[in-house]
Design a protein around this motif. Structure first.
Motif, mmCIF file in Angstrom:
data_model
loop_
_atom_site.group_PDB
_atom_site.id
_atom_site.type_symbol
_atom_site.label_atom_id
_atom_site.label_comp_id
_atom_site.label_asym_id
_atom_site.label_seq_id
_atom_site.Cartn_x
_atom_site.Cartn_y
_atom_site.Cartn_z
ATOM 1 N N VAL A 185 0.855 -1.195 0.000
ATOM 2 C CA VAL A 185 0.000 0.000 0.000
ATOM 3 C C VAL A 185 0.890 1.245 0.000
ATOM 4 N N ASP A 186 0.590 2.200 -0.868
ATOM 5 C CA ASP A 186 1.273 3.487 -0.864
ATOM 6 C C ASP A 186 0.476 4.512 -0.072
ATOM 7 N N LYS A 187 1.123 5.623 0.274
ATOM 8 C CA LYS A 187 0.436 6.723 0.939
ATOM 9 C C LYS A 187 -0.239 7.616 -0.101
ATOM 10 N N ALA A 188 -1.209 8.380 0.337
ATOM 11 C CA ALA A 188 -1.836 9.398 -0.501
ATOM 12 C C ALA A 188 -1.386 10.789 -0.091
ATOM 13 N N THR A 189 -0.770 10.905 1.081
ATOM 14 C CA THR A 189 -0.316 12.179 1.631
ATOM 15 C C THR A 189 0.810 11.899 2.608
ATOM 16 N N ILE A 190 1.626 12.916 2.880
ATOM 17 C CA ILE A 190 2.616 12.771 3.952
ATOM 18 C C ILE A 190 2.198 13.576 5.177
ATOM 19 N N ALA A 191 0.956 14.053 5.194
ATOM 20 C CA ALA A 191 0.417 14.668 6.408
ATOM 21 C C ALA A 191 0.230 13.595 7.473
ATOM 22 N N LEU A 192 0.402 13.970 8.721
ATOM 23 C CA LEU A 192 0.184 13.034 9.813
ATOM 24 C C LEU A 192 -1.281 12.604 9.847
ATOM 25 N N PRO A 193 -1.550 11.321 10.054
ATOM 26 C CA PRO A 193 -2.950 10.867 10.095
ATOM 27 C C PRO A 193 -3.678 11.362 11.337
ATOM 28 N N GLY A 194 -4.983 11.469 11.196
ATOM 29 C CA GLY A 194 -5.819 11.864 12.328
ATOM 30 C C GLY A 194 -5.605 13.315 12.727
ATOM 31 N N ASP A 195 -5.763 13.575 14.033
ATOM 32 C CA ASP A 195 -5.658 14.932 14.563
ATOM 33 C C ASP A 195 -4.327 15.164 15.279
ATOM 34 N N GLN A 196 -3.254 14.533 14.796
ATOM 35 C CA GLN A 196 -1.970 14.664 15.472
ATOM 36 C C GLN A 196 -1.402 16.077 15.376
ATOM 37 N N ASP A 197 -1.614 16.756 14.246
ATOM 38 C CA ASP A 197 -1.154 18.144 14.142
ATOM 39 C C ASP A 197 -1.858 19.021 15.174
ATOM 40 N N ALA A 198 -3.153 18.810 15.359
ATOM 41 C CA ALA A 198 -3.900 19.579 16.363
ATOM 42 C C ALA A 198 -3.342 19.321 17.755
ATOM 43 N N LEU A 199 -2.926 18.088 18.019
ATOM 44 C CA LEU A 199 -2.341 17.764 19.318
ATOM 45 C C LEU A 199 -1.054 18.553 19.545
ATOM 46 N N VAL A 200 -0.185 18.606 18.542
ATOM 47 C CA VAL A 200 1.073 19.342 18.704
ATOM 48 C C VAL A 200 0.803 20.830 18.878
ATOM 49 N N HIS A 201 -0.097 21.384 18.066
ATOM 50 C CA HIS A 201 -0.429 22.813 18.214
ATOM 51 C C HIS A 201 -0.901 23.104 19.642
ATOM 52 N N ALA A 202 -1.762 22.252 20.174
ATOM 53 C CA ALA A 202 -2.316 22.488 21.513
ATOM 54 C C ALA A 202 -1.236 22.401 22.579
ATOM 55 N N VAL A 203 -0.375 21.405 22.486
ATOM 56 C CA VAL A 203 0.688 21.236 23.480
ATOM 57 C C VAL A 203 1.700 22.370 23.382
ATOM 58 N N ALA A 204 2.095 22.737 22.162
ATOM 59 C CA ALA A 204 3.081 23.804 21.991
ATOM 60 C C ALA A 204 2.551 25.125 22.544
ATOM 61 N N ALA A 205 1.291 25.420 22.284
ATOM 62 C CA ALA A 205 0.708 26.666 22.781
ATOM 63 C C ALA A 205 0.639 26.678 24.304
ATOM 64 N N ALA A 206 0.222 25.546 24.889
ATOM 65 C CA ALA A 206 0.131 25.470 26.350
ATOM 66 C C ALA A 206 1.502 25.593 26.995
ATOM 67 N N ALA A 207 2.499 24.933 26.442
ATOM 68 C CA ALA A 207 3.850 25.003 26.996
ATOM 69 C C ALA A 207 4.405 26.415 26.903
#
Length: 821
Positions: A580-602
Motif C-alpha cells: 500500500v502506498d500513501k496518498a499524503t505525507i500529512a500526519l494521520p488523524g488529529d496529530q497536528d492539532a495535538l502538537v499545536h495544543a501542546v506547543a501553545a500550552a507550553a
C-alpha cells in the motif's frame, strides 16, 4: 563463530557440471521452483540439501509469515542507514547472520535497495535512502557482514520497484540513462563490492517487460556486463510465464511447490522454446548458492552459542544502533536533558508514546520477545519525574487485541488462546498468544487445510468498549451474554487480504472478566473468490475513543504542569507497509492539532516542548516553528523506548543524518506520483529525484525548497569547517567541534555539474568522532562512478562529466565550501 566463504573457483564450477550430468531434465527443473513457501528443493542423489529462506528487512522471521518463533526485532532500514555508516551496516549484517544460523536459514531476503523516488512509497521504510551511492555502499557492507558467516544475502527488488500501487502489474517506464545512472547503480555497487549470492526480481514490469522476464536487465546487464554469477529468484508469486521467464534470466521461481515452471517448463524445453543449456545455467547457479551456504555436500556445522533475542547483548546492540541513527532536526538547546535526580519533569503525550510503532508492515514484520514503548523507556530513566498522557487516535484500521486487554481463559495470564480449525470443526492447533491474531492458508503445515480461527479470552476491560474483528470471512462472536454475527469481504489481491484486511467494530457493554469467544471461517473457495483459501484474522477489543476536545484539553494541562512536554507523533504500519502506498505525507488523524495544543500550552506556561517523529519516512510539520526541538526516531525496533531515552538524555548521541529529503508540502517534490496511468508509471523526472531535483530542478523547471535536506542532522554539537582543499580524487577538510559535548560529524561532498540537465549528486562522505573543542582532519574520496553518463545514442557509457563544483556540506541546506572542478 565466523566462517569466511570465498568466491567460487574454476574447480567448483567443474564440480557443479559433474553434478549436473547426474540429473535428468525433470530433476533439474524440480530444483528451480521452491519446495514450499520459504524453502528451496533439495536432491539427495547429488548431496543437495533443502535451503531455507527468510524475509529479513528488520529481523529474520523464519519460515512462518505469521505466528512464528520469537526473533529479534531490529530498527528499520532508514533508521539504521541514517548513521551513514558502513560499519553499522556491516554489524547489522553480522547480527542478522547470527539470527539466521539459529534457525538454519540459508538466505536472508534483503537488503531492499530500491530508492526513495517518491516519499509516498509505502515500502520506503525498509529501503536505505533516496541516493544510489549511499544505498549501494551501505548495502555492500551489509552483504559483507551477512555472508562472512556463510549466510546468503538477496538484493531486492530488481528493478524500478519504488512504489506499491498495482505493484503486480504496473509498468515502470524508465529511460536507459536514468535506469543506468540511478536505479541500477545501487545494485551495481553492491555486486561489485560485496558479491551478494542472490538477487530478487521485482513484481513490476520495466518498459513493457516483466522484471522476471527482463532479458535486458537480468541477462544483458547483470549476468552479462557485470559478470554476476549468483542466482536471481522471483519475488513471491511474481512469475507469470514459463518460457519467457526462463529465457529472461530468472533462475528460481518462489514460492513452491506450485507455479508456472515444473511440468510446463519441462514441456517448453522439449518443444524447443527453452534450450536445455538455459536450464543448466539456472541449476548451476542453484548449486553455487547451495555450496556457498553449506548445503551442498558435507553439511556445515552451525554455531550453538549465539545470543537469544532477549539476551543482554542483543539489548545493548539494539539500543545503540537505534539511538545512534535518530536525527535531531531542530533544537534550541532544550536537548539533551538530564536523567536521574537532576532530570526535569517531563510530560510524555501522545498515543505513540504508549503504543510506539516499532516496525513496519508486511514482510518486514517479525514476532519479537517484547517491545519497549517510549513510555516504558523514559520511565526507566526518569521515574516519578515522568507523567504519561494518551493522545489522539493515530489509526484508521483497528489492531489486534493484546495482552493489555485480554486474559487467557484458563490461566488468567495476559493474552489469548488461539485455535486453528479445519472445515469439519477439528482443532488443528492450539496456542497461547500475546496478541489475538491468526493466519490460515498461506504457509500452513497441517495434514488437512485450515479454514478458520477461534479466539478465546476474558476481557480485562469493563464498561462500554469497541469489539469486533478484522479479516475476510464469516464471523460469529460471543461476549458475555451478547451474540454478534457478520461477514467481511476483501476486493483486493493477496496483499490486501494479508496486509490490509477489512474490519467491523461494534460498541457493546462488557464486564471485566467476561468470556469472549470469536470464530471466523473462510468463505468457500470458488471462481468468484480465488483468495478464499487465505486469511489473516484478528479479534479487536479496545476502549471507546475519547472526544477530541477532551484529549486536547488533557494534553495541554499536562504540558503546562511539566518542565518539558514531549509529544510523540508519527505513522503506523498502515502507512509504513508493503502493498500500500500513501496518498499524503500529512500526519494521520488529529496529530497536528495535538502538537499545536501542546506547543501553545507550553509556551504560555513558560515551558519547553519537544516533538518525536515516530516514522520511517517524511511527514509534514506545520508546527515546526512552534516547538523547541524535533527529533526523528524512525521505527526503532524492540528496544525502541530505551533507545529514545538514551537519545533524549544524551547517553547515546542521536547523530543521524536524514536519508530522505523531507518535502515542505504535499506534491512539492521532484517525483510525487505513485498511481499508474493506464497501467504505466512514468519516471519522467529522470535522475533528478529527491535532493537532486530540489537543488538543481528537473526537466519541468525549479522545485520548491524542502523542509529538510538529505544529509541534515544536528546531533548535539556545533561545527566549523576550514582548510578545505582538493579535487575529484580527494577532498580534505579540517572540522572543529565547537560544542560542549563529544560528537560525530558526517562530512558530505556533492558534485554540481556545469552541464545543463545534469543534477547535483552525492559523490562521497566520511564520518568522524571528535571530542568537544578538538579538531580532526577529514578526507573524502569521491566515487568516480558518479561522473559517468550514459550515451543513449551509442548505447554505452559516454565521456564522463568534467566541469562544475564540489560542494562540501552538512546537507545541501548547509554548504560550507565550494571547490571548482
Amino acid at each position: 563463530m565466523t566462517t569466511t566463504v570465498s568466491r567460487s573457483t574454476e574447480s567448483a564450477t567443474s564440480r557443479y557440471d559433474a553434478l549436473l550430468d547426474r540429473l535428468d531434465l525433470e530433476a533439474k527443473v524440480a530444483l528451480l521452483t521452491g519446495a514450499a513457501v520459504f524453502t528451496m528443493a533439495g536432491n539427495v542423489d547429488i548431496g543437495l540439501a533443502p535451503m531455507n529462506l527468510s524475509d529479513g528487512p528488520t529481523g529474520v522471521r523464519g519460515l512462518k509469515f505469521s505466528g512464528g518463533r520469537e526473533v529479534t526485532l531490529f530498527p528499520n532500514a532508514t533508521l539504521l542507514s541514517a548513521s551513514w555508516s558502513t560499519e553499522t551496516a556491516r554489524e547489522v549484517g553480522r547480527l542478522l547472520a547470527e539470527e539466521a544460523m539459529v534457525q538454519d536459514v540459508s538466505v536472508v531476503l534483503g537488503p531492499t535497495i530500491n530508492l526513495h523516488r517518491s516519499v509516498l512509497g509505502g515500502r520506503l521504510f525498509e529501503a536505505y535512502s533516496e541516493d544510489p551511492l549511499l544505498t549501494g555502499r551501505l548495502a555492500a557492507a551489509y552483504v559483507e557482514g551477512l555472508q562472512a558467516s556463510g549466510v546468503g544475502a538477496c538484493l531486492k527488488h530488481l528493478v524500478a520497484n519504488e512504489s506499491e500501487t498495482d505493484r503486480n502489474s504496473v509498468d515502470s517506464v524508465v529511460d536507459e540513462a536514468t535506469l543506468r545512472e540511478l536505479y541500477l547503480l545501487p545494485f551495481e555497487i553492491a555486486i561489485a563490492e560485496s558479491d551478494p549470492w542472490s538477487l530478487m526480481a521485482a513484481y513490476n514490469d520495466v518498459n513493457g517487460q516483466a522484471a522476471t522476464e527482463q532479458v535486458h536487465v537480468n541477462n544483458e546487464i547483470v549476468k552479462g556486463e557485470w559478470g554476476y554469477d549468483g542466482l536471481i529468484m522471483s519475488d513471491w508469486f511474481a512469475t507469470k510465464t514459463t518460457a519467457a521467464s526462463a529465457n529472461g534470466g530468472l533462475d528460481l521461481v518462489m514460492p513452491g511447490p506450485h507455479g508456472p515452471w515444473g511440468e510446463a517448463l519441462v514441456a517448453a524445453v522439449r518443444a524447443g522454446e527453452v534450450a536445455e543449456s538455459v536450464i543448466d545455467d539456472h541449476v548451476v547457479r542453484v548449486l553455487r548458492l547451495a555450496d556457498r551456504v553449506g548445503k551442498l555436500g558435507e553439511p556445515r556445522a552451525l554455531p550453538t552459542d549465539l545470543p537469544t533475542p532477549d539476551s543482554p547483548v542483543r539489548r545493548e546492540q539494539l539500543t545503540r544502533l537505534a539511538a545512534a541513527g535518530m536525527t535531531v532536526l531542530t533544537n534550541d538547546g532544550t536537548l539533551p536533558f538530564a536523567a536521574g535526580p537532576e532530570a526535569p519533569s517531563v510530560a510524555l503525550i501522545g498515543r505513540l508514546g504508549l503504543q510506539t510503532t516499532l516496525m513496519g508492515g508486511g514482510s518486514a514484520q517479525v514476532n519479537p520477545p517484547y517491545q519497549v514503548s517510549i513510555a516504558e523507556g523514559l520511565g526507566a530513566v526518569l521515574g516519578d519525574r515522568l507523567t504519561v498522557t494518551d493522545g489522539v487516535e493515530v489509526r484508521s484500521r483497528p489492531t489486534p487485541a493484546g495482552a493489555d486487554v485480554l486474559r487467557h481463559p484458563e490461566t488468567g495470564e495476559p493474552g489469548v488462546q488461539v485455535e486453528v480449525l479445519a472445515a469439519d470443526g477439528r482443532v488443528l492447533d492450539v496456542r497461547a498468544a500475546s496478541s489475538a491474531s491468526g493466519m490460515v492458508g498461506f504457509d500452513d503445515d497441517y495434514d488437512v487445510p485450515a479454514t478458520g480461527v477461534r479466539f478465546i479470552a476474558r476481557s480485562a476491560l469493563g464498561g462500554e468498549v469497541e469489539l469486533g474483528g478484522t479479516g475476510a470471512g464469516v464471523w460469529t462472536l460471543a461476549a458475555g451474554d451478547q451474540q454478534h454475527a457478520f461477514t467481511l469481504t476483501s476486493a483486493g489481491g493477496i496483499g490486501a487480504v494479508m496486509l490490509a484486511p477489512p474490519a467491523e467494530l461494534r460498541r457493546t457493554m462488557l464486564h471485566e472478566g467476561d468470556l469472549i469467544e470469536a470464530t471466523v471461517r473462510l468463505e468457500t473457495a470458488d471462481g468468484d473468490n480465488p483468495l478464499a483459501g487465505v486469511g489473516l484474522f484478528s479479534l479487536v477489543l479496545r476502549p471507546v475513543p475519547t472526544p477530541l476536545e477532551q484529549v486536547l484539553g488533557r494534553a495541554a494541562a499536562a504540558a503546562r504542569a511539566a518542565d518539558v512536554a514531549v509529544v510523540v507523533v508519527g505513522l503506523t504500519e498502515e502507512q509504513e507497509t508493503e502493498a500500500v502506498d500513501k496518498a499524503t505525507i500529512a500526519l494521520p488523524g488529529d496529530q497536528d492539532a495535538l502538537v499545536h495544543a501542546v506547543a501553545a500550552a507550553a509556551r504560555e506556561a513558560g515551558r519547553r516542548s519537544v516533538v518525536l517523529v515516530n516514522a520511517a519516512t517524511p511527514v509534514l510539520m506545520p508546527w515546526r516553528d512552534e516547538v523547541d526541538a524535533i527529533v526523528w526516531i524512525g521505527l526503532p525496533g524492540q528496544e525502541g523506548g530505551h533507545a529514545v531515552a538514551a537519545a533524549l538524555t544524551g547517553a547515546i548521541e542521536p547523530a543521524g543524518r536524514l536519508v530522505t529529503t523531507f518535502p515542505a508540502a504535499d506534491g512539492a517534490a521532484p517525483a510525487w506520483e505513485v498511481v499508474p496511468t493506464d497501467g504505466a508509471l512514468a519516471y519522467a523526472e529522470g535522475t533528478a529525484i529527491g535532493y537532486r531535483g530540489h537543488f538543481s530542478g528537473t526537466v519541468d523547471g525549479p522545485v520548491a525548497a524542502p523542509a529538510f535536506w538529505l544529509g541534515h542532522g544536528l546531533g548535539y554539537a556545533d561545527w566549523s569547517y576550514d582548510a578545505v582543499a582538493g579535487d575529484t580524487s580527494a577532498v580534505r577538510v579540517r572540522v572543529t567541534n565547537t560544542g560542549s559535548r563529544d560528537s560525530r560529524e558526517v562530512v558530505q561532498v556533492y558534485y554540481a555539474p556545469a552541464e545543463p540537465g545534469q543534477p547535483v549528486r552525492l559523490v562521497g562522505w566520511t564520518a568522524v568522532e571528535v571530542a568537544a573543542g578538538a579538531s580532526a582532519e577529514v578526507e573524502v574520496v569521491p566515487d568516480a562512478r558518479l561522473w559517468r553518463r550514459w550515451d543513449t545514442a551509442a548505447d554505452a557509457w559516454g565521456e564522463p562529466l568534467t566541469d562544475g563544483e564540489l560542494l562540501v556540506a552538512r546537507g545541501l541546506g548547509d554548504v560550507r565550501a565550494r571547490l571548482a572542478v
